[in-house]
Write an enzyme that holds these catalytic residues in place. Structure first.
Site, PDB file in Angstrom:
ATOM      1  N   ASP A  85      -3.145  -4.107  -5.451  1.00  0.00           N
ATOM      2  CA  ASP A  85      -2.349  -2.858  -5.690  1.00  0.00           C
ATOM      3  C   ASP A  85      -1.175  -2.848  -5.912  1.00  0.00           C
ATOM      4  OD1 ASP A  85      -4.709  -1.648  -5.183  1.00  0.00           O
ATOM      5  OD2 ASP A  85      -4.037  -0.714  -3.283  1.00  0.00           O
ATOM      6  N   ASP A 101       0.706  -1.180   0.022  1.00  0.00           N
ATOM      7  CA  ASP A 101      -0.034   0.013  -0.012  1.00  0.00           C
ATOM      8  C   ASP A 101       0.784   1.399   0.083  1.00  0.00           C
ATOM      9  OD1 ASP A 101      -2.621   0.829  -0.453  1.00  0.00           O
ATOM     10  OD2 ASP A 101      -2.825   1.332   1.810  1.00  0.00           O
ATOM     11  N   ASP A 129     -11.433   0.843   5.415  1.00  0.00           N
ATOM     12  CA  ASP A 129     -10.211   1.002   4.707  1.00  0.00           C
ATOM     13  C   ASP A 129      -9.185   1.781   5.534  1.00  0.00           C
ATOM     14  OD1 ASP A 129     -11.260   0.147   2.416  1.00  0.00           O
ATOM     15  OD2 ASP A 129     -11.971   2.020   1.862  1.00  0.00           O
TER      16      ASP A 129
END
Length: 355
Positions: A180, A141, A330
């Site tokens: 991601d 991330d 999130d």
């Protein structure tokens, strides 16, 4: 995880791709109300017809079911130990739907094999297909809300993912690999990623050898253009994998994602890679084109549950999944708690029941 919603200027052809996507998406939904576009994780009544239309648009050829692989005939595992399943009957629209167990740094190198084995044993006892998301790549991330507490080294990751693969060996699992990770490559925020492509290729190999269907994450239609993603997917071992995933944790409409995934397939074919399948996360794209704006991707306030998860095996389209667990935050944004925590009001908002 909170994937960037906009095109990255450093990669060529992004403006052209965005224009093409908009036009093609409009064609896909022609004849349907503009508000009726599917969402990433849950099903709303107004989306039922659209979900069927989108699935049909993916392919007209239904892949024959082969009795040899149970993933083609048995359903996806609904884990009774999921946070949503434990939250009470109010949240049955979430808790009674299949979602993956996210294997992250919470599962250490010392415990990950046994933890994965216990999960797949529950799925096997239920005679369902185990579903997992592997999410522990170094610099995960890229410094945002879902980053690891400590830096994961390349060597640690190789050992860790090998143990995770050992835990699911023989279970005929489905694995979404590192949401991601590939789309973030070349982003200046990612300062400690190491050999990310090499690690992805290694993980694809060991998980596939363990019998998993591996879907390497390919971001979403508003992030990287298809030609760029096809290059990265090939380098990351897509030729060894089952396919790739799209729209994980985002709220792009399913028609847009179908256009995007088909474009990736075409770009892969140009590069000598064929037979690739894909899945789309529909957990949070139920609000359609009136849903979250591009800049609101962390606990987006307008997101709603999309079409329910289901494997369909139509052409290259393997099905819809709820990869990002609805109702889990999130991160500390838009009123949410820390990343991964169960958030009742967030779940209610996705279901459209928040007062």
């Amino acid at each position: 995880m909170t994937s960037p919603p906009t095109l990255v200027p450093a990669v060529r052809s992004r403006a052209v791709w965005a224009t093409a996507l908009s036009l093609a998406g409009a064609l896909l939904v022609a004849g349907s109300p503009s508000s009726a576009t599917p969402a990433p994780e849950r099903l709303t009544p107004t989306l039922a017809a659209v979900g069927a239309t989108t699935t049909a648009a993916t392919s007209t050829t239904v892949e024959p079911r082969r009795a040899g692989d149970p993933r083609r005939t048995r359903g996806l595992f609904v884990d009774p130990l999921m946070k949503a399943a434990q939250a009470g009957s109010e949240f049955d629209r979430i808790g009674k739907r299949a979602q993956p167990l996210w294997i992250t740094d919470f599962y250490t190198s010392a415990t990950v094999e046994a933890d994965v084995r216990r999960y797949v044993a529950r799925a096997q006892e239920a005679k369902k297909t185990p579903l997992l998301a592997i999410y522990n790549i170094p610099d995960r991330d890229c410094g945002l809300y879902s980053s690891q507490d400590e830096q994961i080294t390349d060597a640690y990751y190789r050992s860790w993912v090998t143990k995770a693969a050992a835990g699911l060996k023989g279970s005929k699992a489905i694995v979404i690999l590192e949401p991601d990770a590939l789309p973030f490559i070349d982003n200046p925020q990612c300062t400690g990623r190491g050999d990310r492509v090499g690690l992805m290729r290694f993980a694809t190999k060991v998980l596939t050898r363990a019998g998993a269907w591996v879907y390497i994450d390919a971001g979403h239609s508003g992030w990287q253009p298809p030609d760029h993603m096809a290059v990265l997917l090939k380098r990351a071992g897509i030729g060894m994998a089952r396919g790739f995933s799209s729209n994980v944790a985002n709220s792009r409409t399913t028609p847009d994602e179908v256009v995007y995934t088909r474009a990736i397939l075409a770009e892969l074919k140009k590069r000598g890679v064929s037979g690739v399948k894909y899945v789309i996360d529909t957990g949070r794209n139920g609000a359609g084109r009136n849903g979250p704006e591009n800049g609101d991707v962390c606990n987006p306030l307008a997101a709603r549950l999309g079409a329910t998860p289901r494997l369909v095996f139509k052409g290259a389209f393997d099905g819809r999944l709820w990869v990002k667990n609805p109702g889990e935050s999130d991160g500390p944004c838009n009123g949410g708690p820390a990343s991964g925590e169960w958030w009742p009001d967030g779940a209610r908002r996705l279901m459209g029941t928040l007062d």
